[in-house]
Enzyme design. Structure first.
Site, PDB file in Angstrom:
ATOM      1  N   GLU A 105      13.764  14.831   6.000  1.00 14.48           N
ATOM      2  CA  GLU A 105      15.227  14.897   5.991  1.00 14.48           C
ATOM      3  C   GLU A 105      15.790  14.207   7.231  1.00 14.48           C
ATOM      4  OE1 GLU A 105      15.547  19.060   3.425  1.00 14.48           O
ATOM      5  OE2 GLU A 105      16.533  18.908   5.378  1.00 14.48           O
ATOM      6  N   ARG A 157       0.827  -1.205   0.000  1.00 13.43           N
ATOM      7  CA  ARG A 157       0.000   0.000   0.000  1.00 13.43           C
ATOM      8  C   ARG A 157       0.864   1.258   0.000  1.00 13.43           C
ATOM      9  NH1 ARG A 157       0.002   3.910   2.700  1.00 13.43           N
ATOM     10  NH2 ARG A 157      -0.061   2.765   4.667  1.00 13.43           N
ATOM     11  N   LEU A 211      -3.321 -15.863  19.054  1.00  4.36           N
ATOM     12  CA  LEU A 211      -2.503 -16.871  18.387  1.00  4.36           C
ATOM     13  C   LEU A 211      -1.389 -17.408  19.276  1.00  4.36           C
ATOM     14  CD1 LEU A 211      -4.017 -15.683  15.870  1.00  4.36           C
ATOM     15  CD2 LEU A 211      -1.933 -16.154  14.591  1.00  4.36           C
ATOM     16  N   GLY A 212      -1.165 -16.782  20.428  1.00  5.14           N
ATOM     17  CA  GLY A 212      -0.107 -17.241  21.321  1.00  5.14           C
ATOM     18  C   GLY A 212       1.248 -17.192  20.640  1.00  5.14           C
ATOM     19  N   GLU A 243       3.522  10.052   7.588  1.00  2.00           N
ATOM     20  CA  GLU A 243       2.412  10.934   7.194  1.00  2.00           C
ATOM     21  C   GLU A 243       1.784  11.619   8.406  1.00  2.00           C
ATOM     22  OE1 GLU A 243       2.695  11.203   4.265  1.00  2.00           O
ATOM     23  OE2 GLU A 243       3.105   9.290   3.324  1.00  2.00           O
ATOM     24  N   PHE A 253       8.921  10.584  -3.315  1.00  2.00           N
ATOM     25  CA  PHE A 253       8.536  11.918  -2.838  1.00  2.00           C
ATOM     26  C   PHE A 253       9.499  12.322  -1.737  1.00  2.00           C
ATOM     27  CE2 PHE A 253       5.938  14.714  -0.126  1.00  2.00           C
ATOM     28  CZ  PHE A 253       5.289  15.520  -1.052  1.00  2.00           C
ATOM     29  N   GLY A 254      10.322  13.332  -1.996  1.00  2.00           N
ATOM     30  CA  GLY A 254      11.368  13.712  -1.072  1.00  2.00           C
ATOM     31  C   GLY A 254      11.032  14.945  -0.257  1.00  2.00           C
TER      32      GLY A 254
END
Length: 398
Positions: free
Chosen positions: A147, A104, A352-353, A377, A143-144
């Site tokens: 920083e 995603r 589920l242990g 985000e 997408f930069g």
């Protein structure tokens, strides 16, 4: 009004006890089904191995398959994009993250960050050059903004762009950039004498590199890297002409956050359903553990929180499709749904242990992935303060 005996109605589906499917149109269900079918064939059988090995070996083939399905930039209009509704995009995000948050993230970064930045702020020439090939999955974007020393306070970024004749020269570093190691194009935000501006940077440009960040224990199926800009020279046409100041990148982040509101529910649903099936099959003290009250309480609480999160996501999606969605409302969705999704995963793990920590089951993978989703985000703290400012009228960010 005729009286209908409620007990004469069919019993609710245990996977959808509140009947949430009744709120969707047939077109919305078809989009959901198409995405699910593609993932079941091309990703679900391999995702645990990709996570364990720290990457997707056939990433370009998978991206093209996602492009053929129409989910890359699917909520954008024109330029080869599918032009689907916000709700349809949200449902796609839910299904994709039900397979893995890293997948995603690939779709979100491609469509809601890189493509949206060009679609919303770019010139017609930039749109024509990049959007069709990105929608098809022939080009991968990143997408930069973040920083090494600047996360929640993007106004303090150190990356600089200076004019040199008709060109721009970029210097700086970006950090924790999804898709970076294999991206064909980067949307980079930098400070200039005119304020913060965005630039389209083909990743083959001299002075640009994107070393991969290793040793992650979360989002392992998603490639993450740095962006290193060392005297990267770009023509004037590389600047996004319509984006001025932080409004540009923040608008993009808001698009990505909306997808997370839905996507996080996918990780929650996968974990919850795994726990529900396990509770019916796992026998202790002579009966399935689902027959014990404490296990039923866990399952009931998970189902309630998922239902509330889904209703919130759908409400925000309908508002977005009506043009009425405010950024503060997206913050409400991101804050609530990721927080509750990670709690659902943690609770499912307890059912589920010891098996809950095995990659034979998806739960610990989803839980680890959501630790990143909880932060990116916009952190919990930042979205809390966005809501706090809305409630009190007082900004408390500084």
């Amino acid at each position: 009004m005729s009286h209908i005996d409620p007990m004469s109605l069919p019993a609710p589906d245990p996977a959808d006890p509140a009947g949430l499917d009744d709120l969707l149109s047939e077109d919305e269900k078809e989009v959901r089904s198409a995405v699910r079918q593609m993932l079941d064939a091309s990703a679900e059988p391999y995702i645990a191995e990709w996570f364990e090995n720290g990457g997707i070996p056939n990433i370009r083939e998978l991206t093209k398959e996602l492009g053929s399905l129409g989910v890359l930039g699917m909520h954008l209009e024109g330029y080869g994009c599918a032009g689907m509704s916000a709700v349809e995009y949200g449902l796609a995000c839910l299904e994709i993250e039900a397979t893995d948050s890293g997948l995603r993230s690939l779709v979100s970064v491609q469509g809601s960050l890189a493509m949206f930045a060009i679609w919303r702020w770019g010139s017609e020439e930039q749109k024509q050059e990049w959007l069709p090939q990105m929608a098809a999955g022939d080009a991968i974007g990143c997408f930069g903004l973040t920083e090494p020393d600047v996360g929640s306070d993007p106004g303090s970024m150190q990356t600089r762009a200076r004019r040199d004749g008709d060109d721009w020269v970029l210097d700086g570093r970006k950090m924790w950039i999804s898709n970076a190691p294999y991206a064909d194009v980067a949307v980079v935000w930098a400070k200039t004498d005119e304020g913060v501006r965005g630039f389209i940077v083909p990743t083959g440009t001299p002075g640009f590199s994107a070393p991969e960040i290793k040793h992650k224990l979360s989002l392992r199926a998603s490639a993450t890297g740095e962006l290193v800009l060392d005297g990267v020279r770009l023509p004037a046409s590389a600047m996004l002409p319509e984006a001025r100041g932080l409004k540009g990148p923040l608008a993009c982040l808001n698009e990505a956050r909306y997808g997370i509101v839905w996507g996080s529910l996918g990780a929650a649903r996968s974990s919850m359903e795994t726990a529900r099936r396990y509770a019916r099959e796992r026998v202790q003290f002579g009966k399935p553990i689902g027959a014990f009250q404490l296990t039923q309480q866990k399952l009931a609480d998970m189902s309630l929180e998922y239902t509330k999160g889904y209703l919130l996501a759908l409400h925000l999606g309908r508002r977005k499709d009506s043009g009425l969605l405010r950024p503060e409302q997206v913050s409400i969705g991101k804050l609530n749904n990721v927080r509750e999704a990670i709690e659902i995963c943690r609770t499912a793990r307890t059912i589920l242990g010891a098996n809950g920590i095995s990659l034979e089951y998806p739960v610990i993978r989803h839980q680890n992935n959501l630790e990143s989703v909880l932060t990116y985000e916009g952190t919990v703290e930042m979205h809390t303060l966005v809501l706090g400012q809305l409630l009190t009228g007082e900004p408390a960010f500084r």
